[in-house]
Design an enzyme around this catalytic site. Structure first.
Site, PDB file in Angstrom:
ATOM      1  N   ARG A 121       0.813  -1.237   0.000  1.00  0.00           N
ATOM      2  CA  ARG A 121       0.000   0.000   0.000  1.00  0.00           C
ATOM      3  C   ARG A 121       0.838   1.275   0.000  1.00  0.00           C
ATOM      4  NH1 ARG A 121      -2.893  -3.065   3.921  1.00  0.00           N
ATOM      5  NH2 ARG A 121      -4.587  -4.161   2.914  1.00  0.00           N
ATOM      6  N   LYS A 143       2.633  11.420 -11.309  1.00  0.00           N
ATOM      7  CA  LYS A 143       1.759  10.573 -12.121  1.00  0.00           C
ATOM      8  C   LYS A 143       2.500   9.273 -12.410  1.00  0.00           C
ATOM      9  CE  LYS A 143      -1.300  13.703 -14.611  1.00  0.00           C
ATOM     10  NZ  LYS A 143      -1.702  14.192 -15.943  1.00  0.00           N
ATOM     11  N   GLU A 185       8.388  17.932 -25.060  1.00  0.00           N
ATOM     12  CA  GLU A 185       7.797  18.315 -23.765  1.00  0.00           C
ATOM     13  C   GLU A 185       8.402  19.638 -23.272  1.00  0.00           C
ATOM     14  OE1 GLU A 185       5.192  16.784 -22.769  1.00  0.00           O
ATOM     15  OE2 GLU A 185       5.379  14.596 -22.726  1.00  0.00           O
ATOM     16  N   LYS A 227       6.522  22.991 -14.272  1.00  0.00           N
ATOM     17  CA  LYS A 227       5.731  21.822 -13.865  1.00  0.00           C
ATOM     18  C   LYS A 227       5.458  21.848 -12.369  1.00  0.00           C
ATOM     19  CE  LYS A 227       4.609  17.119 -14.377  1.00  0.00           C
ATOM     20  NZ  LYS A 227       4.710  15.896 -15.116  1.00  0.00           N
ATOM     21  N   GLU A 237      -4.953  17.114 -10.764  1.00  0.00           N
ATOM     22  CA  GLU A 237      -5.473  17.515 -12.077  1.00  0.00           C
ATOM     23  C   GLU A 237      -6.996  17.680 -12.102  1.00  0.00           C
ATOM     24  OE1 GLU A 237      -3.400  15.904 -15.580  1.00  0.00           O
ATOM     25  OE2 GLU A 237      -5.369  15.772 -16.505  1.00  0.00           O
ATOM     26  N   ARG A 241      -3.599  21.834 -14.027  1.00  0.00           N
ATOM     27  CA  ARG A 241      -2.567  20.854 -14.378  1.00  0.00           C
ATOM     28  C   ARG A 241      -2.848  20.231 -15.741  1.00  0.00           C
ATOM     29  NH1 ARG A 241       0.360  16.010 -10.870  1.00  0.00           N
ATOM     30  NH2 ARG A 241       1.523  15.208 -12.658  1.00  0.00           N
ATOM     31  N   ASN A 245      -1.206  18.690 -20.702  1.00  0.00           N
ATOM     32  CA  ASN A 245      -1.569  17.676 -21.693  1.00  0.00           C
ATOM     33  C   ASN A 245      -1.747  18.248 -23.091  1.00  0.00           C
ATOM     34  OD1 ASN A 245      -1.616  15.404 -19.979  1.00  0.00           O
ATOM     35  ND2 ASN A 245      -3.522  16.172 -19.093  1.00  0.00           N
ATOM     36  N   HIS A 248      -1.545  15.938 -26.041  1.00  0.00           N
ATOM     37  CA  HIS A 248      -1.503  14.570 -25.527  1.00  0.00           C
ATOM     38  C   HIS A 248      -2.726  13.739 -25.910  1.00  0.00           C
ATOM     39  CE1 HIS A 248       1.980  15.974 -23.416  1.00  0.00           C
ATOM     40  NE2 HIS A 248       2.119  14.879 -22.697  1.00  0.00           N
ATOM     41  N   HIS A 252      -1.637  10.567 -27.559  1.00  0.00           N
ATOM     42  CA  HIS A 252      -1.903   9.237 -26.996  1.00  0.00           C
ATOM     43  C   HIS A 252      -2.656   8.362 -28.003  1.00  0.00           C
ATOM     44  CE1 HIS A 252      -1.486  10.622 -22.505  1.00  0.00           C
ATOM     45  NE2 HIS A 252      -0.326  10.379 -23.071  1.00  0.00           N
ATOM     46  N   HIS A 265       6.886   8.701 -27.460  1.00  0.00           N
ATOM     47  CA  HIS A 265       5.907   9.587 -26.820  1.00  0.00           C
ATOM     48  C   HIS A 265       6.096  11.039 -27.299  1.00  0.00           C
ATOM     49  CE1 HIS A 265       3.201  11.131 -23.765  1.00  0.00           C
ATOM     50  NE2 HIS A 265       4.147  11.945 -23.327  1.00  0.00           N
TER      51      HIS A 265
END
Ligand code: NAD
Ligand code: GLY
Length: 361
Positions: A121, A143, A185, A227, A237, A241, A245, A248, A252, A265
């Site tokens: 956990r 993330k 990026e 960032k 987010e 935030r 993206n 993205h 993606h 990417h």
């Protein structure tokens, strides 16, 4: 020289150290380790380059090091590979207080971080990013994820590291194509919220491509500062935030649609950003010159400015899994101008499709 900045998240705040040789600077690591044992998660490409350097630095301070060497590649960012990490953690009798160190690019950072979030956990973890992309983006902000056949990074957790150590000397071994992918990026920060940085990038791009240490340090620091501000303001987010993206949702779709690993990417984000710019133009926000200006910087960075021709319908299908979809409605990061992005659900499917068809060859 080492540059340091921080991510301000209350009692989960952490430093980012950027500099040449920081991987060996064990005094930067020790304050963030609870036990005399760490597990380093890395891959078959990075291990021969940097694992022994890190191991001997840690062992010289009395820390024992277990290594988990994973197969290399985006296509291995899966449950099956994640299980190899859990097998190794259990096999090495790691406890909840053992630290996991992710040594590698964004794939290792995202997977190592997700393993740390889940193991017993939650165990502490440290990011040691070794690609430009991971030093400017993925190692910061917590993330963590693996991919699903339906979509990128679909299974994951927000889980912050205790420390980020970005050793810029590792970039000297990075393949050219990966360096360029990282620039996508970097350019993103200028486009979404930092016009002065965008102008600096236009003036200094060739220095970055030539791996000039001072230019790289500046670009990594400025990217991380942008960032860190967004993450501190909106960790999970729910708001701004999401600006990170830009490109993205389209990118993606390219990565998933082409098969993970076919397009890097950063390459997919580059083409995706041009689709977003085209759509912003069609919505009356960016003028034609601004779109051309954006195209120019990505071309100079050696990145693709047209996406693959999957067909607009296929893009829309892939994009329907996007994490920004709300009540079934697609929300996109678009540009009002260079240096100012917004999240918008204003574009119709027809407008999105037209922008995709215009920017895919
Ligand atoms: P990557 O991790 O696949 O690394 C690229 C390649 O470079 C790999 O083959 C790797 O083994 C190799 N490599 C790494 N360091 C090296 C070095 N110093 N010298 C030589 N080779 C080296 O790719 P990436 O671009 O670093 O990361 C992309 C991943 O990051 C994607 O999965 C993307 O989804 C994720 N990402 C996550 C976030 C986030 O916020 N968590 C943000 C952006 C991207
Ligand atoms: N890379 C996007 C984010 O961290 O939010």
């Amino acid at each position: 020289m080492i540059e340091t900045l921080g991510v301000a998240l209350g009692d989960r705040s952490y430093p980012i150290h950027i500099g040449s040789g920081v991987l060996e600077r064990v005094e930067l690591i020790l304050p963030h380790i609870e036990q005399k044992k760490v597990v380093v998660v890395t891959n078959t490409t990075v291990a021969p380059l940097y694992l022994e350097t890190l191991r001997s630095a840690l062992e010289s301070a009395g820390i024992s090091v277990q290594a988990v060497v994973l197969p290399d590649g985006e296509r291995f960012k899966t449950w099956e590979t994640l299980n190899l990490v859990f097998d190794a953690l259990l096999g090495a009798r790691c406890e909840r207080g053992t630290t996991l160190v992710a040594l590698g690019g964004g794939v290792i950072g995202d997977m190592g971080g997700f393993a740390a979030a889940c193991y017993q956990r939650g165990m502490p973890f440290i990011q040691m990013p070794t690609t430009l992309l991971s030093q400017v983006d993925s190692s910061v902000g917590g993330k963590t994820a693996i991919n699903h056949p339906f979509g990128k990074n679909m299974i994951g957790a927000f889980y912050q590291p205790k420390l980020v150590l970005a050793d810029i000397s590792t970039l000297n071994t990075l393949p050219e194509r990966e360096l360029k992918a990282g620039l996508a990026e970097v350019i993103k920060y200028g486009l979404i919220r930092d016009l002065a940085f965008y102008v600096w990038l236009e003036e200094n791009l060739e220095k970055l491509l030539a791996r000039d240490a001072a230019a790289l340090t500046y670009a990594i620091h400025r990217s991380c500062a942008n960032k860190a501000e967004l993450v501190a303001a909106d960790e999970k987010e729910t708001g701004e935030r999401a600006l990170l993206n830009l490109g993205h949702t389209f990118g993606h779709a390219i990565e998933t649609g082409m098969g993970y690993g076919e397009w890097l990417h950063g390459e997919a984000i580059s083409a995706g950003t041009l689709i977003a710019a085209e759509l912003s133009h069609r919505l009356g926000w960016l003028d034609e010159n601004a779109v051309k200006r954006i195209e120019r910087i990505f071309v100079r960075a050696g990145l693709p400015v047209f996406g693959p021709k999957l067909g607009a319908a296929r893009y829309l299908e892939l994009m329907s899994h996007d994490k920004k979809v709300q009540d079934g409605r697609l929300r996109l990061v678009l540009l009002q101008e260079i240096g100012k992005a917004i999240v918008s659900d204003q574009a119709s499917d027809a407008q999105i499709s037209a922008a995709i068809e215009a920017r895919c060859t």
